[in-house]
Design a protein around this motif. Structure first.
Motif, PDB file in Angstrom:
ATOM      1  N   ASP A 180      45.656  43.722  30.195  1.00 50.66           N
ATOM      2  CA  ASP A 180      44.649  44.632  29.665  1.00 50.66           C
ATOM      3  C   ASP A 180      43.660  43.849  28.803  1.00 50.66           C
ATOM      4  O   ASP A 180      44.032  42.893  28.108  1.00 50.66           O
ATOM      5  CB  ASP A 180      45.308  45.722  28.811  1.00 50.66           C
ATOM      6  N   VAL A 181      42.410  44.261  28.859  1.00 53.85           N
ATOM      7  CA  VAL A 181      41.362  43.559  28.114  1.00 53.85           C
ATOM      8  C   VAL A 181      40.520  44.587  27.365  1.00 53.85           C
ATOM      9  O   VAL A 181      40.561  45.785  27.654  1.00 53.85           O
ATOM     10  CB  VAL A 181      40.451  42.736  29.053  1.00 53.85           C
ATOM     11  N   THR A 182      39.780  44.092  26.415  1.00 54.74           N
ATOM     12  CA  THR A 182      38.783  44.928  25.757  1.00 54.74           C
ATOM     13  C   THR A 182      37.477  44.835  26.542  1.00 54.74           C
ATOM     14  O   THR A 182      37.242  43.862  27.264  1.00 54.74           O
ATOM     15  CB  THR A 182      38.564  44.494  24.305  1.00 54.74           C
ATOM     16  N   LEU A 183      36.675  45.852  26.394  1.00 52.99           N
ATOM     17  CA  LEU A 183      35.418  45.895  27.118  1.00 52.99           C
ATOM     18  C   LEU A 183      34.596  44.647  26.803  1.00 52.99           C
ATOM     19  O   LEU A 183      34.451  44.260  25.648  1.00 52.99           O
ATOM     20  CB  LEU A 183      34.634  47.147  26.722  1.00 52.99           C
ATOM     21  N   GLY A 184      34.085  44.042  27.861  1.00 54.34           N
ATOM     22  CA  GLY A 184      33.391  42.769  27.735  1.00 54.34           C
ATOM     23  C   GLY A 184      34.218  41.616  28.268  1.00 54.34           C
ATOM     24  O   GLY A 184      33.690  40.544  28.559  1.00 54.34           O
ATOM     25  N   GLY A 185      35.531  41.840  28.416  1.00 53.78           N
ATOM     26  CA  GLY A 185      36.406  40.824  28.983  1.00 53.78           C
ATOM     27  C   GLY A 185      36.436  40.894  30.499  1.00 53.78           C
ATOM     28  O   GLY A 185      35.810  41.756  31.126  1.00 53.78           O
ATOM     29  N   GLN A 186      37.193  39.992  31.102  1.00 58.74           N
ATOM     30  CA  GLN A 186      37.265  39.890  32.556  1.00 58.74           C
ATOM     31  C   GLN A 186      38.607  40.408  33.066  1.00 58.74           C
ATOM     32  O   GLN A 186      39.641  40.257  32.404  1.00 58.74           O
ATOM     33  CB  GLN A 186      37.093  38.434  33.001  1.00 58.74           C
TER      34      GLN A 186
ATOM     35  N   ASP B 216      43.619  35.414  45.377  1.00 60.91           N
ATOM     36  CA  ASP B 216      43.048  35.876  44.113  1.00 60.91           C
ATOM     37  C   ASP B 216      41.691  36.535  44.326  1.00 60.91           C
ATOM     38  O   ASP B 216      40.871  36.076  45.125  1.00 60.91           O
ATOM     39  CB  ASP B 216      42.887  34.708  43.140  1.00 60.91           C
ATOM     40  N   ALA B 217      41.466  37.606  43.554  1.00 58.06           N
ATOM     41  CA  ALA B 217      40.182  38.299  43.555  1.00 58.06           C
ATOM     42  C   ALA B 217      39.616  38.311  42.144  1.00 58.06           C
ATOM     43  O   ALA B 217      40.339  38.438  41.173  1.00 58.06           O
ATOM     44  CB  ALA B 217      40.331  39.727  44.056  1.00 58.06           C
ATOM     45  N   GLY B 218      38.316  38.202  42.053  1.00 59.25           N
ATOM     46  CA  GLY B 218      37.666  38.243  40.740  1.00 59.25           C
ATOM     47  C   GLY B 218      37.344  36.835  40.275  1.00 59.25           C
ATOM     48  O   GLY B 218      37.386  35.866  41.045  1.00 59.25           O
ATOM     49  N   PRO B 219      36.979  36.722  38.984  1.00 55.20           N
ATOM     50  CA  PRO B 219      37.058  37.778  37.976  1.00 55.20           C
ATOM     51  C   PRO B 219      35.878  38.735  38.039  1.00 55.20           C
ATOM     52  O   PRO B 219      34.853  38.445  38.641  1.00 55.20           O
ATOM     53  CB  PRO B 219      37.057  36.999  36.664  1.00 55.20           C
ATOM     54  N   PHE B 220      36.095  39.874  37.385  1.00 56.34           N
ATOM     55  CA  PHE B 220      35.084  40.925  37.312  1.00 56.34           C
ATOM     56  C   PHE B 220      34.993  41.392  35.871  1.00 56.34           C
ATOM     57  O   PHE B 220      36.011  41.534  35.194  1.00 56.34           O
ATOM     58  CB  PHE B 220      35.471  42.085  38.235  1.00 56.34           C
TER      59      PHE B 220
END
Length: 580
Positions: A222-228, A276-280
């Protein structure tokens, strides 16, 4: 020796035999069709009634299958003379019977899954053979797509025959999915003609189903908004899989993964492994859902995950905003105060910032605030409260809180944060003093203090009177008077009766209160002194000079007339003499 043509239909699986026999001796027929002297025979399989050679179709089937020709010729050497037939040993003789055609039935092994370790094989059952048949059975396996068994086989297996019975082929592990076709051929022997199955016989095909691939996912944390965010699809169980893995990311609110994905990635597959997909970088906070699908190929079945599978969601948390406040500078009572909140680290934040101002005497900000201001937020930046005019002096404390939005977490300051307090200083009041008029000894003196510019001032005014000998007002006062204050205005001391003549000096001090600064006058201020005289005040004077001359001396003198409110008085000065 007379050649005879002997033709007989023999019941076998698919065989009709014809034999040309040269008869040189009498044959003994028994149930085993055995001859004391084996005869030279020519065996041809797959001959239809009335034919003397194999049909073209049968020959083609055997040629494509790689099976030797069913025609076998063997001329054994007799071991002893055979008895003659007929009285004189001449005339027609019966033809020797041809070897019988055995029955060959086959059953292929059950279907297997490619890559499961399963093997395929064929099982032939030889029956109807005579004299304990010998020879071999050859199994030939044709690969998928060869529907006529005309290409090179993928596998063959030959097993020896020792009588009627069941004969399994060796096992084969397929490397390609599809339908495999078995053909089996019994070589025959002296007593039994060769026989074979044909391509696409019932029960002679075995399906090798594609490998059952498996697909699972590993996600970023899980990430905070702005992360990948990213994901990894793990493909297992395939047999040299090729194709594509398609990874899709569905945004917040799409709980069924039915809308257009917010992100997708198609990754070529070259074997089992990790893809692998991403990052997004998400643009909104919330729960995101990943799905993955493998499209499969000829040897591998498709595989996919489904929406909301365990371990396929990732939380994008609201951005952790920061908030700090800066209070306006200190002001005197009557001025305005405000607070400025600085919002940072948000992602296009919206919402509101609420300012609360807590009054003096509330060091924990626990009482109801006397002032509240709410400001709309439209991005990171500085936001200033509306101004407020305090009605009392003291220390005021600001707090500010940002309510957050779907993409930004709330934030707030706390009571007594550095820079969040503002002092409202008391009003600087004005104070001046007016002493009572001069008096003669025995009269009363007093002073009047005038207090101005205060904000509802309270407290006290203290009057101090210093005697004639204390020109700097540094000694003990000869008189003190304290008067309570209840507003701006004039306040008069209590009266005082001096006991000596001279100039007396008044000083006045105002104590101040929470809203008003202290104030005082100084020693020697204009209008702050009063003179105490021994007599009544003089209102007029008259001086006359007197002279006399005698005995060589000049005598001088004067007459002073003092006019007072009580009348006039005269005084004769002592004469002065001088010689001429």
């Amino acid at each position: 020796m007379v050649p005879q043509k002997y033709t007989r239909r023999i019941t076998g699986k698919k065989i009709i035999a014809s034999c040309a026999v040269g008869v040189t001796a009498a044959l003994t027929y028994g149930t085993g069709l055995a001859s004391a002297h084996p005869l030279p025979t020519t065996l041809t399989s797959a001959v239809a009634p009335g034919q003397t050679s194999p049909s073209p179709a049968a020959t083609a089937d055997r040629t494509r299958a790689g099976i030797p020709s069913a025609q076998a010729t063997r001329t054994p050497t007799p071991t002893k003379s055979a008895p003659t037939v007929g009285r004189a040993g001449t005339g027609p003789r019966p033809a020797a019977p041809a070897p019988l055609v055995a029955t060959l039935t086959t059953v292929a092994s059950p279907s297997v899954v490619l890559g499961s370790g399963g093997q395929v094989f064929d099982t032939a059952t030889l029956s109807g053979g005579v004299n304990n048949p010998t020879g071999t059975i050859t199994f030939v396996l044709f690969r998928p797509g060869d529907t006529t068994c005309s290409r090179a086989p993928v596998f063959d297996s030959t097993v020896p025959v020792s009588g009627n019975g069941i004969y399994p082929s060796r096992s084969f592990r397929p490397t390609t999915a599809g339908t495999y076709r078995w053909v089996a051929w019994y070589s025959g022997d002296l007593n039994n003609v060769s026989v074979s199955t044909t391509c696409n016989d019932p029960g002679e095909s075995v399906d090798v189903t594609p490998a059952r691939t498996s697909l699972r996912m590993m996600l970023s944390r899980d990430v905070t908004l702005g992360g990948q965010v990213s994901s990894t699809a793990i493909l297992t169980g395939g047999v040299d899989p090729l194709g594509l893995i398609m990874l899709r990311l569905f945004g917040p609110g799409d709980t069924t993964c039915s809308r257009a994905p917010t992100f997708s990635d198609n990754i070529p597959v070259f074997g089992n492994g990790r893809y692998d997909a991403g990052p997004f970088i998400p643009t909104a906070a919330g729960t995101y859902r990943w799905t993955a699908s493998y499209n499969g190929n000829a040897n591998n079945l498709p595989a996919s995950t489904t929406c909301n599978d365990p371990g396929t969601t990732v939380e994008v948390l609201p951005a952790p905003t920061s908030l700090r406040t800066t209070a306006s500078p200190s002001v005197a009572l009557g001025g305005q105060v405000s607070d400025t909140a600085t919002l940072t680290d948000g992602v296009n934040p919206t919402g509101t910032i609420t300012f609360l101002l807590f009054g003096p005497g509330d060091p924990t900000c626990s009482n109801p605030p006397p002032f509240r201001s709410e400001i709309t937020v439209s991005g990171n930046g500085d936001y200033t409260s509306t101004p407020f005019t305090p009605d009392a002096g003291g220390t005021y404390r600001w707090t500010a809180s940002y309510n957050g939005d779907p993409n930004n977490s709330p934030a707030s300051t706390t009571c007594n944060d550095p820079g969040a307090s503002v002092s409202v200083t008391p009003v600087p009041v004005s104070l001046r003093t007016t002493a009572s008029p001069s008096v003669t000894l025995g009269g009363q003196v007093s002073a009047t203090a005038t207090l101005t510019d205060g904000v509802n001032p309270t407290g006290t005014t203290t009057f101090l009177l210093f005697g004639p000998e204390d020109e700097t007002c540094s000694g003990p006062p000869v008189f003190t008077s304290t008067v309570p204050v209840s507003d701006n205005g004039s306040y008069t001391s209590a009266p005082f009766i001096p006991t000596s003549v001279g100039a007396y000096r008044w000083t006045v001090s105002y104590t101040g209160d929470a809203n008003n600064s202290p104030a005082s006058t100084t020693c020697g201020d204009p209008d702050g002194s009063v003179v105490v005289t021994a007599e009544l005040p003089v209102t007029g004077t008259d001086v006359r000079f007197l002279t006399s001359l005698g005995a060589g001396l000049l005598t001088l003198g004067w007459l002073l007339t003092v006019v007072t409110r009580r009348g006039s008085r005269q005084r004769l000065a002592r004469p002065r003499s001088c010689t001429s």
